[in-house]
Every structure is written in C-alpha cells, then in structure tokens.
Design a protein around this motif. Structure first.
Motif, PDB file in Angstrom:
ATOM      1  N   SER A 292       0.794  -1.339   0.022  1.00  0.00           N
ATOM      2  CA  SER A 292       0.036   0.050  -0.017  1.00  0.00           C
ATOM      3  C   SER A 292       0.769   1.181   0.090  1.00  0.00           C
ATOM      4  CB  SER A 292      -0.813   0.025   1.252  1.00  0.00           C
ATOM      5  OG  SER A 292      -1.547   1.128   1.394  1.00  0.00           O
ATOM      6  N   ALA A 293       1.913   1.157   0.954  1.00  0.00           N
ATOM      7  CA  ALA A 293       2.618   2.495   0.897  1.00  0.00           C
ATOM      8  C   ALA A 293       3.446   2.800  -0.341  1.00  0.00           C
ATOM      9  CB  ALA A 293       3.481   2.337   2.423  1.00  0.00           C
ATOM     10  N   LEU A 294       4.193   1.495  -0.874  1.00  0.00           N
ATOM     11  CA  LEU A 294       5.020   1.822  -1.644  1.00  0.00           C
ATOM     12  C   LEU A 294       4.197   2.145  -3.231  1.00  0.00           C
ATOM     13  CD1 LEU A 294       7.827   1.720  -3.247  1.00  0.00           C
ATOM     14  CD2 LEU A 294       7.518  -0.911  -3.083  1.00  0.00           C
ATOM     15  N   SER A 295       2.875   1.699  -3.157  1.00  0.00           N
ATOM     16  CA  SER A 295       2.103   1.944  -4.379  1.00  0.00           C
ATOM     17  C   SER A 295       1.930   3.673  -4.133  1.00  0.00           C
ATOM     18  CB  SER A 295       1.010   1.354  -4.384  1.00  0.00           C
ATOM     19  OG  SER A 295       1.282  -0.014  -4.398  1.00  0.00           O
ATOM     20  N   ARG A 296       1.668   3.878  -3.160  1.00  0.00           N
ATOM     21  CA  ARG A 296       1.350   5.548  -2.879  1.00  0.00           C
ATOM     22  C   ARG A 296       2.740   6.193  -3.409  1.00  0.00           C
ATOM     23  NH1 ARG A 296      -2.275   7.487   0.584  1.00  0.00           N
ATOM     24  NH2 ARG A 296      -3.791   5.974   1.526  1.00  0.00           N
ATOM     25  N   LEU A 297       3.808   5.805  -2.996  1.00  0.00           N
ATOM     26  CA  LEU A 297       5.173   6.490  -3.389  1.00  0.00           C
ATOM     27  C   LEU A 297       5.367   6.339  -4.548  1.00  0.00           C
ATOM     28  CD1 LEU A 297       7.141   5.110  -0.131  1.00  0.00           C
ATOM     29  CD2 LEU A 297       6.596   7.698  -0.712  1.00  0.00           C
TER      30      LEU A 297
END
Length: 299
Positions: A292-297
């Motif tokens: 989730s976090a890496l997708s946002r980044l």
C-alpha cells in the motif's frame, strides 16, 4: 542480512499466529478480498499506480523466509494475492529454477532480481548464472558481507576487483551485478569509507548498487547525497522504514521521509523497488502495508 533461513528471532506464539493466518488465507484462495485489501481506502489508487507507473511495488522474499521454508508455492500465492507482481529472491528453498519459474508463471509473478551470497558467487558463479537465466533474473545482487570479509579497507579493495570480474561475466550473460549495502560500509577503515571504495573502484557498467534506504539513513547519511554523486548508479532499492528507536518499521509507519527520496528516483536510475523488513512480528501485515505505502510513493 545473511541467509540463515531461521525463525529464531520470532516469538513462538506470534509465529504460530502468523502460521494460522497464513493457512487460513491459503484456504481462502489468497484473493485480494481474502486479505482484506478491499477495505483499504487507497485500493483504486494502488491499482492505477501498479498498472501505469514505470516502477511497480516489488517484494524481497527474505521478509517471508519463515513462510517460504514451509511452502514456496503457498507463499508466492500469498504474495500475488496481496498484489505484488515482482519478487527478489533470497535463496530458492530447495526448489529447482524450472519449478520456481512454473510457480511464478502460474501466479503472474516475475523475479527481476536475486540475492547471491559472496561465497556462492565466488565458487559457483557459472551455476548461479545458469540458474538465474532459467528463473528470469535481470540482476544478481551481493547482499551481505560477513564480519571476516570486512575487517580492512584492503578487503574492500579486493572485493571491488572481484566484483568487476564477476560483473563482466554476468553482463556477458545479459544480466547486471549489483551490491546491497548495510550501514557498516559507511564506517571508516584506515581513514577511508568502504562504500566509497566500492563506488569508485568498480566499473559502473559492471557493478551497480542496490540501495537499502533504511541502512543509509541508519548510518546517518542521505540517499539524495549518493544520487547526486553517482546519478544512475542505483537501479534497485530496498524500501523499509525506521521506528523512533532506530529499529525496523513497516513502510509508511516509521520516521523516514520517503517522498523526497522517491522524487529523485529518475536521477538515481531506479528500475525496481522492493519492500523488505528484516524482522517483524506479523509478516502478512508487513507485506500488505508495504504494498500500500510503496504504491502511493510510486504513483
């Protein structure tokens, strides 16, 4: 980290909980809904990022080494169920390269990269290359130096010479050699920074870098400084976060400000970013949060 494939650092009761959760998810077919991903408010954004971004979220499988030791097939189903499409291996867990490729193909996974210990690279490079071509790796990465291999700056100079030779052989096979850092490479030996030796005494065309963002920050440095010094040299990143005490945290749950780092991804030469957490009490939640976090980044 060295590949002990052990679970000694896991609390037994927590590991048992993870095993039950893992088996439950396996029984459910490991779909996104079974993982609870549908409840994440950013699910639509994640899908867009994965399908349109040049770099997509990857996972370093060392994070799931206890589950890999139980079942490679079920673990890769779990990974695919979360939404990952790219892997970085840290050992094959007694699976043949052909078997691994079949499992990945069935789950829509690829493995652009694999970690290969120094001793294996020194003694069996031809075999490593042969296996890597079957699995479909594009990068072979030296992941860690044992204490005995990093006592003096001369050892790093000798390592740089070896990496150039190995890198040439790997490049001739159509792949790329890379070096993965921890924090010890930034501690001076005989007045020199070992990481500088590796950067300056290896040919950039033969030896590129997998930058572990956590360990660079842990060493008190900024990844941005390295990008500025050697642009395009860092095609692989390990994305892991740091808690307030300096320990590991799930990506996006710690104190590292990733946004300015990812803003310089193109300058760094980023091609693949892998979520990793060396130690965690809940590996399933770690890889979900990391995706989730890496997708946002990357969006």
């Amino acid at each position: 980290m060295p590949y002990d494939h052990s679970i000694k650092k896991q609390k037994p009761e927590l590991l048992d909980q993870q095993r039950r959760q893992f088996l439950k998810l396996s029984a459910l077919g490991l779909g996104v809904a079974g993982l609870g991903m549908a409840s994440l408010p950013v699910s639509a954004d994640i899908k867009t990022a994965v399908t349109t971004a040049k770099v997509v979220p990857g996972l370093q499988l060392y994070t799931l080494r206890d589950l890999m030791a139980q079942s490679v097939t079920d673990t890769l189903k779990l990974v695919a169920g979360v939404g990952y499409t790219q892997l970085e291996f840290a050992g094959y867990y007694d699976q043949s390269p052909a078997a691994l490729k079949r499992i990945m193909d069935s789950e829509g996974l690829t493995a652009p990269s694999a970690h290969v210990p120094l001793e294996v690279m020194q003694k069996e490079l031809d075999k490593v290359i042969e296996q890597a071509l079957v699995v479909g790796h594009k990068y072979l990465v030296l992941p860690y130096l044992m204490d005995t291999d990093r006592k003096t700056i001369d050892q790093y100079k000798a390592l740089a010479e070896f990496l150039n030779k190995a890198g040439e052989k790997i490049r001739s096979a159509g792949m790329q050699l890379a070096y993965h850092n921890h924090d010890f490479e930034f501690v001076k030996l005989s007045g020199q920074v070992p990481y500088d030796v590796l950067l300056n005494e290896t040919d950039a065309k033969l030896v590129q870098m997998e930058l572990d963002l956590y360990w660079v920050v842990k060493a008190g440095l900024s990844p941005l400084e390295l990008f500025a010094r050697q642009p395009g040299r860092f095609p692989l990143w390990h994305v892991k976060d740091m808690d307030k005490a300096g320990g590991f945290a799930d990506v996006g749950k710690g104190v590292i400000d990733f946004k300015p780092i990812f803003a310089k991804a193109e300058a760094a030469g980023l091609h693949h970013a892998f979520v990793e957490r060396d130690q965690t009490d809940n590996r399933v939640e770690t890889i979900r949060q990391g995706f989730s976090a890496l997708s946002r980044l990357l969006s």
